[in-house]
Scaffold this motif. Structure first.
Motif, short mmCIF file in Angstrom:
data_model
loop_
_atom_site.label_atom_id
_atom_site.label_comp_id
_atom_site.label_asym_id
_atom_site.label_seq_id
_atom_site.Cartn_x
_atom_site.Cartn_y
_atom_site.Cartn_z
N ALA A 174 -29.29 -37.90 38.44
CA ALA A 174 -28.65 -38.13 39.45
C ALA A 174 -27.22 -38.80 39.17
CB ALA A 174 -29.73 -39.08 40.39
N ALA A 230 -31.41 -39.00 44.16
CA ALA A 230 -30.28 -38.34 45.01
C ALA A 230 -29.78 -39.31 46.20
CB ALA A 230 -30.84 -37.00 45.52
N GLY A 244 -30.64 -33.71 46.47
CA GLY A 244 -31.87 -33.34 45.61
C GLY A 244 -32.87 -32.55 46.19
N MET A 273 -30.38 -30.81 41.46
CA MET A 273 -29.53 -32.04 41.77
C MET A 273 -28.14 -31.74 41.56
SD MET A 273 -31.98 -34.84 39.99
CE MET A 273 -31.64 -36.33 41.28
N ILE A 311 -36.93 -36.59 42.53
CA ILE A 311 -35.42 -35.77 42.81
C ILE A 311 -34.93 -36.45 43.75
CG2 ILE A 311 -34.32 -33.90 43.50
CD1 ILE A 311 -36.40 -32.09 41.75
N ARG A 312 -35.67 -36.70 45.01
CA ARG A 312 -35.10 -36.89 46.29
C ARG A 312 -34.80 -38.55 46.21
NH1 ARG A 312 -40.30 -35.63 48.99
NH2 ARG A 312 -41.00 -35.64 46.78
#
Length: 495
Positions: A163, A187, A194, A220, A183-184
């Motif tokens: 990120a 992000a 993401g 990403m 991931i999210r």
């Protein structure tokens, strides 16, 4: 040259094909940016020689007219992905010196598509963490800062290096993995996009395992379009992974029309948490209004078992981790502790694992071993699996009722300072995953899109959850949200 790293994948692809720039020039700009950003600690290993070699090969493909969309695009690879001939430590001391003789399927797919690997990205050890503070390489620093403050902030975890690198223009895109939001959440903390795909969309082969029924690789990127392009290169059936789905990979980019008229978006009432910051609540409402203005119907929905998701996740994930991490014993590869006279194999195992694993990994291995033990298996692990089934059924029910996507916040706050959440209170840290773990438990695709700034000038994201295997539709809804939000903020360069 330095402006080349600010390009999106789509912009770079177009410039490469028009011969306005070469892959070598892109790679050189990225390598220079990385060398000037050691203060962020985003890269665990730099591979400029590999980058130049692959960039030259990409230029040859571009010259020959045989160039997929990712050809010549400089990317970073999370340290969880095994890369042939390059250290792959999962940010853990116990894998010190491990250099695989094979390539993970996802990184191989990207290589075959012509992507240029710049290096391995820092992360939480074995992907266990929400702040990237649990790494043998030290913490990653978020390129964003609060207005008027030089306090070092977390980029989120576990894909914090990925990120931070994307947000700071140290690569055009990066791979991440998502077991409960990894991931999210990063992000959202870094103002990037993401995407966690449906479980089975991307192969897990060659990715160091955390929790095998939850782990999923994803892109990403700087934009939703870039996420669509990169996912197309990463995804695909892999016979080496028994959980990889044998489904065709659609043209995700072609799905990005931005037309969501006739779509129905659900707002789950269970995500309205007590004590949720007002700015998160307001952002969520604004996001719903943006989708409504774009032509979608927005309705309230119920996912009644949501409140059990976090406790179920923190039983299932450590249980699978304790099983997966049993293989790290100091015998065949990686770190081995110094032994004392008279020590046998048991002492060697104990010393190696005690010295090789960090505290957070040790904590989760012990929790996992406990919930799998004979007296507690039914009380904890089996019960958590039943709860997981109910959570999945909640989503199936709302999708069966005509909901096309679900809108929620990505995180309960903006990025917090490194060290601000005490290691002595792990539950406080685990609460960062409150909006994201349900998606992994249900195996669904989810995406975080940057949609605003908080009062201190830090990015905030909204999450969209889609139907299984419906990444094309999900990406299109995310594209509509991105266009409406018009988030263009970047961190000021201080590093």
């Amino acid at each position: 040259m330095s402006d080349l790293t600010k390009l999106t994948i789509a912009e770079a692809r177009d410039k490469l094909r028009k011969r306005e720039v070469t892959a070598v020039e892109l790679a050189e700009a990225a390598v220079a940016a990385i060398d000037g950003a050691d203060a962020l600690n985003a890269y665990a290993a730099k591979t400029p020689e590999i980058a130049m070699e692959r960039a030259q090969a990409a230029d040859a493909r571009l010259q020959a007219g045989d160039a997929p969309a990712m050809c010549g695009i400089p990317v970073g690879i999370k340290d969880l992905f095994c890369t042939k001939g390059v250290q792959s430590q999962a940010a853990s001391k116990i894998l010190d010196g491990f250099t695989p003789e094979y390539e993970s399927t996802v990184s191989r797919n990207l290589q075959d598509a012509g992507a240029v690997m710049l290096g391995k990205l820092n992360m939480d050890e074995f992907a266990m963490g929400s702040s990237n503070e649990h790494s043998v390489y030290g913490p990653v620093v978020n390129p964003w800062r609060r207005q008027g403050s030089d306090v070092r902030l977390t980029p989120g975890g576990s894909s914090g290096g990925s990120a931070a690198a994307v947000a700071a223009d140290l690569c055009l895109a990066a791979t991440g993995t998502d077991t409960g939001g990894s991931i999210r959440q990063p992000a959202a903390f870094t103002g990037t996009v993401g995407l966690k795909p449906t479980y089975g969309r991307c192969s897990r082969w060659g990715i160091v395992a955390f929790a095998s029924s939850l782990d999923q690789a994803g892109p990403m990127t700087k934009t939703v379009r870039d996420a669509a392009i990169m996912l197309g290169a990463m995804a695909g059936h892999d016979p080496k992974d028994s959980t990889s789905a044998d489904f065709p990979v659609p043209d995700f980019e072609a799905a990005l029309t931005g037309d969501i008229r006739g779509k129905t978006v659900g707002l789950p009432k269970e995500y309205r948490l007590e004590g949720m910051p007002e700015e998160i609540e307001r952002l969520w409402a604004e996001g719903a209004e943006m989708l409504r203005d774009a032509g979608a119907k927005v309705v309230d929905i119920s996912l009644p078992h949501t409140k059990y998701a976090l406790p179920a996740y923190y039983v299932i994930a450590p249980a699978e981790a304790s099983s997966n991490l049993a293989r790290y014993d100091g015998v065949r590869y990686g770190f081995r502790a110094a032994l004392e006279k008279g020590d046998g194999i048991t002492e060697m195992y104990e010393r190696t694992r005690a010295q090789g694993f960090g505290h957070e990994v040790q904590r989760r291995v012990m929790i996992g071993t406990y919930v799998l033990s004979a007296g507690f298996y039914d009380a904890y692990y089996n019960r958590a699996r039943k709860v997981r089934t109910l959570i999945k059924r909640d989503f199936d029910t709302v999708f069966d009722q005509g909901i096309d996507a679900i809108l929620t916040p990505s995180t309960p706050s903006a990025a917090f300072g490194l060290g601000e959440v005490s290691d002595d209170d792990p539950v406080q840290m685990y609460l960062n995953d409150v909006f994201t773990v349900t998606v992994n438990l249900a195996g669904l695709p989810g995406i975080s899109v940057p949609t605003g700034l908080d009062t201190q000038g830090l990015p905030l994201g909204l999450q969209l959850i889609g139907r299984p295997w419906g990444e094309d539709d999900l990406l299109n809804t995310a594209y509509a949200l991105e266009r409406a939000a018009q988030f263009v903020s970047k961190p000021g360069k201080w590093w």
